[in-house]
Design an enzyme around this catalytic site. Structure first.
Site, PDB file in Angstrom:
ATOM      1  N   LYS A  36       0.823  -1.206   0.000  1.00 39.17           N
ATOM      2  CA  LYS A  36       0.000   0.000   0.000  1.00 39.17           C
ATOM      3  C   LYS A  36       0.860   1.261   0.000  1.00 39.17           C
ATOM      4  O   LYS A  36       0.581   2.203  -0.723  1.00 39.17           O
ATOM      5  CB  LYS A  36      -0.914  -0.033   1.226  1.00 39.17           C
ATOM      6  CG  LYS A  36      -2.153   0.793   1.079  1.00 39.17           C
ATOM      7  CD  LYS A  36      -3.064   0.641   2.297  1.00 39.17           C
ATOM      8  CE  LYS A  36      -3.842  -0.665   2.265  1.00 39.17           C
ATOM      9  NZ  LYS A  36      -4.654  -0.859   3.488  1.00 39.17           N
TER      10      LYS A  36
ATOM     11  N   ASP B 194      19.188 -13.475 -27.105  1.00 38.32           N
ATOM     12  CA  ASP B 194      18.590 -12.158 -26.955  1.00 38.32           C
ATOM     13  C   ASP B 194      17.324 -12.342 -26.118  1.00 38.32           C
ATOM     14  O   ASP B 194      16.575 -13.301 -26.329  1.00 38.32           O
ATOM     15  CB  ASP B 194      18.237 -11.610 -28.343  1.00 38.32           C
ATOM     16  CG  ASP B 194      17.986 -10.116 -28.319  1.00 38.32           C
ATOM     17  OD1 ASP B 194      17.634  -9.585 -27.252  1.00 38.32           O
ATOM     18  OD2 ASP B 194      18.136  -9.477 -29.381  1.00 38.32           O
TER      19      ASP B 194
ATOM     20  N   GLY C 234      27.894  -7.397 -26.540  1.00 35.44           N
ATOM     21  CA  GLY C 234      27.144  -7.694 -27.759  1.00 35.44           C
ATOM     22  C   GLY C 234      27.808  -6.975 -28.921  1.00 35.44           C
ATOM     23  O   GLY C 234      28.632  -7.531 -29.645  1.00 35.44           O
TER      24      GLY C 234
END
Lengths: 406, 406
Positions: free
Chosen positions: A94, A171, A355
């Site tokens: 909450k 990927d 990458g």
């Protein structure tokens, strides 16, 4: 009594943070306190949250918006079940919606942590699988794989593997698809790995992306493992930590799990809202059983401040958690020139993960891998990259393109 | 070709948002484009993301930090599997971490949506269960339930039920516990509901909190239903949308599911990061099958701006999605004086939901419920609350304490 704790940073120009802390401690546990009759209080005491610490940060001549309090609350373990959804709902359900409040730190009790076996392999287990006891590991990422068929995938895998990397990952946006379903992907890639191993003499882990309906993930993982998979990639935040936890503790899932940080940017970057990177990508990933954890590095294009990276590292390694350590994988924007800096920040227990820094090498993907292998060798031997590059043309070419140590 | 779309708000003082949009469209799909040979492009075209729209907001004399672009990208359905984790990772996985970027809107293709049966009951189904065709519904929330035993829980339930509410929900922080395990909770509460029904003549739904390990939720739900449960409460964001989706489409879970927004504040409040409330608590909750959706109201202490509330409402009701409508439940800080405003904002298809506004009534919980029943009657009859209060002491007392229409 056993408690889990949560530390919040709350921005408010006027609040009495001590009062605010009391109201959280009561409101998120027993609901009310001062109104309770004495007898009831006695019974409820074991359920009542406790204010452990309140630090008010009020800079002199503070501008509006600069005042904040760091508030630590202890939540009795007895109030919630021993799972991450229950912990998160208890400490941040909450109140996540109540103003400028960010969950900065969690402290889990031994009783809570004892329900989590943690990473099945951890850093040492991954090293054992690879037969690499004490150097930084090197990982390469598939690039532009959507739409590739199995033989194109195999070709890209082989070129990465021949460069001498230790791990190759899918990927994270490669989902189940007709061209390369998981068992086919695994079969062709693992065969290519074996082929490359004969040349490089290195073992190789291939983390294949585990996707699909939650209830079928265990079956998918087993299918992949039956096809020869020796690691899995998993988009944890899109499924929930409990799903990772259940995958990780499944004895039939006998391979390391690599957690991808996809969607993490929805939580950690704001100073005012969300969950800190160290909790999100450090502590909870490790508790839920990730053997390897990717996160945005502070070096490249998708960046995270260095101190937040160090916070993640601390959570992945700290002995405060008794489960195995998870391997840190700072990612994005990594090129060989950054290797000394990565090792300086993370030490030897790190995965150098690239990458574009591999596929974009002027001499090709294979040379891209070699340039990283050479950079790691140089750093391990205490030789400067530029010196090492004199006899290593792949490294020389990478340094020329992307620059050297900063 | 079929696409799902995503609209992002990106804050950047200098960026060329058209270029940025192109880079997202390519980077999050095929990876690279301009470098591809012609033949390859032909094959890859079906996988390539498309820039649909770029709106640059550049106020005159903009201060630093005020310039932003709203960018809409279309993602080919063929790239990802038909589940919410895959959709979210595709449209917001990596780029959530790339600067100041917030996911504002999603557009799901018919092909994607067709994999989602949506809410099993929806607004009409919930009305049918209650036999209330056309008035706003009234819900009461358990308060301070941690540590209560079954008979104390029953007592609180009965007092709420006798006030004439249509639904009662568990506190979302009530987890499986020894005192009141789900089947026991359900048994005593449903029996109390039957008892109250004899007095009030009203049917009643009790949404019991579904918690525990992900893999056991279906079993827990069935256990609750076997014990008589006629609704479930679920902390969706702590488990993941796909878990809700799988619960909702399970034919054995034959009761409405109420989605709780716990943890939502970790995502929606920042203008710069995260996911908008309308996507998070509107569209995705409905698509995943929530029959009723709670969210922070704009009226009380835990607030959300009114326009964001209206955005959620729009997504829960829009005919752009062909699944059933979900019932909006604006929550927190609700007292009887706010009823006309709630109905003005939401119309008749809304649940008036109160905790403190019922239990905190000066004449007690039962009277608290009655005051709301009276406020709804007044609003339905077009009578002002203060006029109606003349003959209705519970309403009069509530208005005196909390105030009337604003």
């Amino acid at each position: 009594m056993s408690y889990c704790t949560a530390t919040y940073r709350i921005y408010d120009d006027k609040a009495n943070f001590h009062k605010k802390a009391e109201s959280i401690a009561i409101g998120m546990t027993v609901g009310s306190w001062t109104e309770l009759p004495e007898a009831k209080r006695e019974k409820m005491k074991q359920h009542l949250g406790q204010v452990l610490d309140v630090q008010v940060h009020e800079p002199e001549n503070a501008q509006a918006g600069e005042r904040y309090g760091d508030v630590t609350i202890a939540y009795p373990d007895i109030n919630f079940s021993k799972d991450i959804p229950a912990l998160l709902v208890t400490v941040f359900g909450k109140i996540s919606m109540d103003g400028k409040i960010k969950l900065m730190q969690l402290g889990v009790s031994d009783a809570f942590a004892s329900h989590f076996p943690g990473p099945k392999f951890g850093i040492q287990g991954v090293r054992d699988l690879l037969g690499v006891p004490n150097r930084p590991l090197l990982m390469s990422i598939f690039k532009s794989v959507i739409g590739l068929n199995a033989s194109e995938l195999r070709e890209q895998f082989l070129r990465q593997a021949l460069g001498g990397v230790d791990l190759i990952k899918d990927d994270e946006i490669l989902f189940e698809n007709e061209l390369t379903p998981i068992e086919k992907r695994v079969e062709v890639c693992i065969r290519a790995a074996e082929e490359a191993s004969k040349e490089t003499g290195k073992k190789l882990l291939y983390a294949t992306n585990l996707t699909g309906p939650t209830s079928r993930l265990h079956e998918q993982a087993r299918k992949a493992i039956d096809a020869g998979a020796n690691a899995l990639l998993f988009n944890v935040l899109s499924y929930g930590y409990d799903v990772l936890h259940e995958l990780s503790k499944d004895p039939e899932i006998s391979v390391p799990i690599m957690a991808h940080p996809a969607l993490a940017g929805a939580y950690y970057p704001s100073p005012y809202h969300g969950i800190s990177a160290s909790v999100l990508l450090g502590q909870l990933m490790r508790l839920a059983g990730a053997d390897l954890v990717l996160f945005p590095s502070p070096y490249g294009s998708v960046t995270m401040p260095r101190e937040e990276n160090m916070g993640i590292k601390e959570q992945l390694l700290t002995s405060a958690l008794s489960v195995k350590q998870s391997m840190p994988v700072p990612s994005a924007g990594i090129h060989p020139g950054l290797v000394p800096l990565i090792l300086q920040d993370f030490g030897t227990d790190v995965i150098v993960n690239a990458g574009g820094g591999i596929h974009g090498h002027p001499m090709g993907t294979e040379a891209g891998g070699r340039a990283f292998v050479q950079a790691i060798e140089a750093a391990q031997q205490g030789v400067s990259l530029s010196d090492y590059a004199l006899a290593h043309p792949e490294l020389a070419s990478a340094l020329q393109l992307w620059g050297g140590e900063k």
